[in-house]
Design a protein around this motif. Structure first.
Motif, PDB file in Angstrom:
ATOM      1  N   UNK A 122       0.951  -1.212  -0.536  1.00  0.00           N
ATOM      2  CA  UNK A 122      -0.286   0.239   0.473  1.00  0.00           C
ATOM      3  C   UNK A 122       0.830   0.819  -0.295  1.00  0.00           C
ATOM      4  N   UNK A 123       1.852   1.333   0.357  1.00  0.00           N
ATOM      5  CA  UNK A 123       2.893   2.504   0.942  1.00  0.00           C
ATOM      6  C   UNK A 123       3.680   2.839  -0.459  1.00  0.00           C
ATOM      7  N   UNK A 124       4.087   1.497  -1.508  1.00  0.00           N
ATOM      8  CA  UNK A 124       4.417   1.217  -2.464  1.00  0.00           C
ATOM      9  C   UNK A 124       3.555   1.782  -3.553  1.00  0.00           C
ATOM     10  N   UNK A 125       2.039   1.722  -3.231  1.00  0.00           N
ATOM     11  CA  UNK A 125       1.247   2.303  -4.230  1.00  0.00           C
ATOM     12  C   UNK A 125       1.303   3.477  -3.763  1.00  0.00           C
ATOM     13  N   UNK A 126       1.156   4.054  -2.759  1.00  0.00           N
ATOM     14  CA  UNK A 126       0.380   5.810  -2.288  1.00  0.00           C
ATOM     15  C   UNK A 126       1.916   6.515  -3.406  1.00  0.00           C
ATOM     16  N   UNK A 127       3.042   5.812  -2.842  1.00  0.00           N
ATOM     17  CA  UNK A 127       4.436   6.002  -3.582  1.00  0.00           C
ATOM     18  C   UNK A 127       4.413   6.844  -5.306  1.00  0.00           C
TER      19      UNK A 127
ATOM     20  N   UNK B  66       2.332   7.322  -6.922  1.00  0.00           N
ATOM     21  CA  UNK B  66       1.185   7.852  -7.045  1.00  0.00           C
ATOM     22  C   UNK B  66       1.695   9.335  -6.542  1.00  0.00           C
ATOM     23  N   UNK B  67       2.384   9.746  -6.131  1.00  0.00           N
ATOM     24  CA  UNK B  67       2.836  10.838  -5.837  1.00  0.00           C
ATOM     25  C   UNK B  67       3.658  11.235  -6.172  1.00  0.00           C
ATOM     26  N   UNK B  68       3.290  12.974  -6.215  1.00  0.00           N
ATOM     27  CA  UNK B  68       4.227  13.709  -7.135  1.00  0.00           C
ATOM     28  C   UNK B  68       5.873  14.506  -6.964  1.00  0.00           C
ATOM     29  N   UNK B  69       5.803  13.479  -5.675  1.00  0.00           N
ATOM     30  CA  UNK B  69       7.436  13.694  -4.988  1.00  0.00           C
ATOM     31  C   UNK B  69       7.426  12.461  -5.353  1.00  0.00           C
ATOM     32  N   UNK B  70       8.871  12.096  -6.558  1.00  0.00           N
ATOM     33  CA  UNK B  70       9.854  11.493  -7.490  1.00  0.00           C
ATOM     34  C   UNK B  70      11.282  11.410  -6.571  1.00  0.00           C
TER      35      UNK B  70
END
Length: 53
Positions: free
Chosen positions: A42-47, A49-53
């Protein structure tokens, strides 16, 4: 199972009960090995989608 501390870090996180119920539902629905695997996914999936890469 021992944690390889050169590759992993253990942390203690507290979740509200409502969020934990959703995590456990995700865990079982996706037939993952354990709750930790569900949280990591879940954390990986959220990251992703995050604009911060």
């Amino acid at each position: 199972m021992a944690v390889d501390k050169t590759k992993n870090a253990q942390i203690l996180v507290t979740f509200p009960n409502e969020l934990l119920e959703k995590i456990e539902e995700y865990w079982h629905t996706n037939q993952l090995k354990n709750r930790n695997e569900a949280i990591r996914e879940l954390i990986r999936l959220g990251l992703e989608k995050s604009p911060i890469k």
